[in-house]
Design a protein around this motif. Sequence first.
Motif, mmCIF file in Angstrom:
data_model
loop_
_atom_site.group_PDB
_atom_site.id
_atom_site.type_symbol
_atom_site.label_atom_id
_atom_site.label_comp_id
_atom_site.label_asym_id
_atom_site.label_seq_id
_atom_site.Cartn_x
_atom_site.Cartn_y
_atom_site.Cartn_z
ATOM 1 N N SER A 82 56.338 41.296 -66.737
ATOM 2 C CA SER A 82 57.191 42.136 -65.912
ATOM 3 C C SER A 82 58.645 41.789 -66.151
ATOM 4 O O SER A 82 59.104 40.697 -65.814
ATOM 5 N N TYR A 199 54.355 41.439 -52.932
ATOM 6 C CA TYR A 199 54.915 42.665 -52.360
ATOM 7 C C TYR A 199 54.224 43.019 -51.041
ATOM 8 O O TYR A 199 54.664 43.906 -50.326
ATOM 9 N N ARG A 226 56.478 49.794 -56.623
ATOM 10 C CA ARG A 226 57.395 48.671 -56.462
ATOM 11 C C ARG A 226 58.752 49.159 -55.968
ATOM 12 O O ARG A 226 59.342 48.589 -55.034
ATOM 13 N N ALA A 237 58.744 41.663 -49.424
ATOM 14 C CA ALA A 237 58.517 40.916 -50.671
ATOM 15 C C ALA A 237 59.001 39.472 -50.503
ATOM 16 O O ALA A 237 60.022 39.217 -49.874
#
Length: 879
Positions: A82, A199, A226, A237
């Motif tokens: 990511s 998250y 997201r 988060a």
Amino acid sequence: MVDDHNTLKMFNIKIKLRKKINAVLGGTHSHFSCFLPEEIGFLSSFLLNLFFAGIKMEEDQADIFKKIPSDAIIIFTTKHKSNFEFLFYYYHYQRKRLPFPQIGFNHNVIAWQPISRIGKIILAYIDFMYLYLGQPDPYGSEYVKKELVNGRSGFLNLVDKKGFYQWFVKAKTDPVQYLIRMQQTMDRPIYILPHILFYSRKPVMANQSLADLVFGAENNPGKLRRLFILLKDPTKAFVEISEPVNLKEFIELPENKDRTIELQSLILRRNLLLQLNRHHQSITGPALKTRQELKEEILTGDRLQSFMQQYSKRRKITIQKVHKKADAYLEEIAANYNSAVVSVGIVMVKYIIKSLFEGIMVSEDMLKNVKTAAQKAPVIFMPCHKSHIDYLILPYVLYSNNMPCPHAVAGKNLFFWPLAPFLRGGGAFSVRRSFRGAVFYTKVFSEYIYKLLEEGFNIEVFFEGGRSRTGKLLMPQLGFFNILLDAYKDGACDDLIFVPIYIGYDRVLEESSYVHELEGGQKEPESLFQILKAAKLIKRKYGKIYINFHEPISLNEQMAEHGKHLKDMSSKEQNTLCRNLGHKFLYAIDKVSIVNPLALVASAILNCSKTIFSYTRMLAYIETYMHYLSYQKASMADTLTSGYMQAVKHAMDSYVERKFIEPVMKKNQTSPVEYYRVNVNKRTGFEYYKNNAISFFVPAAFTAISILDKQSEEFTPSKLLPSYTFLRDIFKNEFAYDIEKEPDYFIQKNIEAFLHLNIISAVKTAPDTYTVTESGIQKLRHFSDFLKTYFESYHIVLTFFAYTPKNLVIARDRLRKILYMGKRMYKEGSIERHEALSKINYENAATYFIAHGVKGSESTDTIEFYSNVIQKYLTLLSQ
């Protein structure tokens, strides 16, 4: 000539162009899009701040950097590839002035570079392709190694579909293998620091919804999901850091030393993934199946199916009826864990705590240890049980510290409407008070526990079996422990982590009902009416809540110490182990108990006078107790450690306000000394709060009265041993003790404390011999007075047996008759302390005397022996 001239001209152009390219690139092609410089430009910085400013990372998480050597190379590691996370850790740690990742292994973050650097990256790429007909390689060129050695930090992901194909199929560079090779060529350690960005705190659902399939699951959302989370509520988060891995130590492990780099990298990657998965599960809980799924898996499992077949044959009933019965049992038992109910419950509990209490004091350091242990195995939380509020407090504290709410064992009596659906939704499951004669129910319940552990759920169990009405710990109920040990033995989990927990209150909500029950009243059954009545309590304040965690205790480690695994033990050996563990955990709670001002003041008031006492005299007791507690390094409330005089004054004001005591003026009093009278009807309530702290003083009380028994003689520790051993035995149903240590250990420990407090002094002419100091006699009484209530309670019970033939009373009437006798003896004056009229003390005394041969008035010799000893101690306490 023209062609030669043109060729020369082109050659000069190429040279000039090469010089310009070299000048722009600095003579190197090491300009890669995987690298982020310290400065990335205003626009990129603005966007990073916009996205990441709301994501939480607790300050104590960064403490892990203190464990890493200053010269170490740090590789930040996550599970999934990511760029978003790479950029977040780059942004967050740079702001915190901590090491931050700049080199992303197999990452391309060209869009976030300064404009000037983007040009260099593109130019370097084109130029390299032109010169060498290939792509620049940050690994092959040793660029990554050089940057890491020069103090940069890296960013590594463990799961990457494209990256896996590149190194596993096409034999391109595997970053993990690259790091291992790099570590083998240098002495500086490389530390791999695993991170998890959450998250959501909801557990992963075993069956994904359509939204999860399209937008990604909440634990690994796609770009749209997201973005939605961060724009809607970025505070949801948060980040957790897992334990760092020293790559140098990993390579040098005996089992890894001779393995190939390829195999080492596979093992390292697997271990890191397992660590991250366990850490993730320790925060959100295991993948959540529906209640029906769990029921079906339990009912159709081989273990229960085999039992039901045998049960059907033995009882000569159809298998369908057996199935129906098992289904009904599971319906009665099973929780119905629901994230929405948990979220609503947390908000409600927060409101209740804020309304009723002045705050929660939690041992944060110990809680960190619990969080770490939870990554290794299911955790069995074992709090003491003082109030119904306990059910709410522990899940709230765990949830507030990024741990899942555990499944909780709750008495069947609590599952009434409308509370039952809420309790089950929060993870509570029902258990009957007794399993006696219920073989089938016991089997179904055991299978449910096996399933919870197999799935990886944590469990909360109040192993005293019920709320303590006396303020001190009750002896452990071992039935549930045996079920846990059986599940572990049968392979439900690789290990079990036990965490004894102290939960204490300045004041308990059930104060009046406990006094009522202790004095012989009947317990009021739980109902909707009780809930409505409890709502009135919201207007009052009950002080602080104290929570302290003991060090986690691994069952595997206990087996190693025992020298024999559970699988190899006989039933008798397992029962012995279970009993010993129960007492070990009980004593562990006592060790982490917290002394609060109200408990300390209650102890001093009850011990210093029968009716009227002066504030000065009470303070003398407080001072003795505070010095003793400080010397023994006991855990105390912050209000005591920061200045106990003010805390004592507040506690006295509280007791006056609640009419436990009242100020009085003594006849002909001329001095400003304050005097107080104890309300006789409140002495049992005082006893409850005294017992909140009594565990710290019991060894001192045993030692003190053993010294007083020697009158003015010089004494050695060995002379105190018979008395101490007797006291520990007779009160074994009252107080927990460390079964791993003998009485002489505690005698020696308290002699050292008494020496420090100038209660006793060493005799210089005789080794290991002591004598009581001039001021020591009174201070010894400060400690020995803790026992007077119990001696009087046991005296009442023994008197009952002395006057009652064994064939004249049945067991169920015994307690009622003892209660009557106690009240009569109190009125006659042979019992001084009203708080000695305790139903629970009577039960414990009767249990002890019956086990030691006292059946009734016929047991003359045994009764006479115990009567003489108890009377001797009561005489010492009355001097």
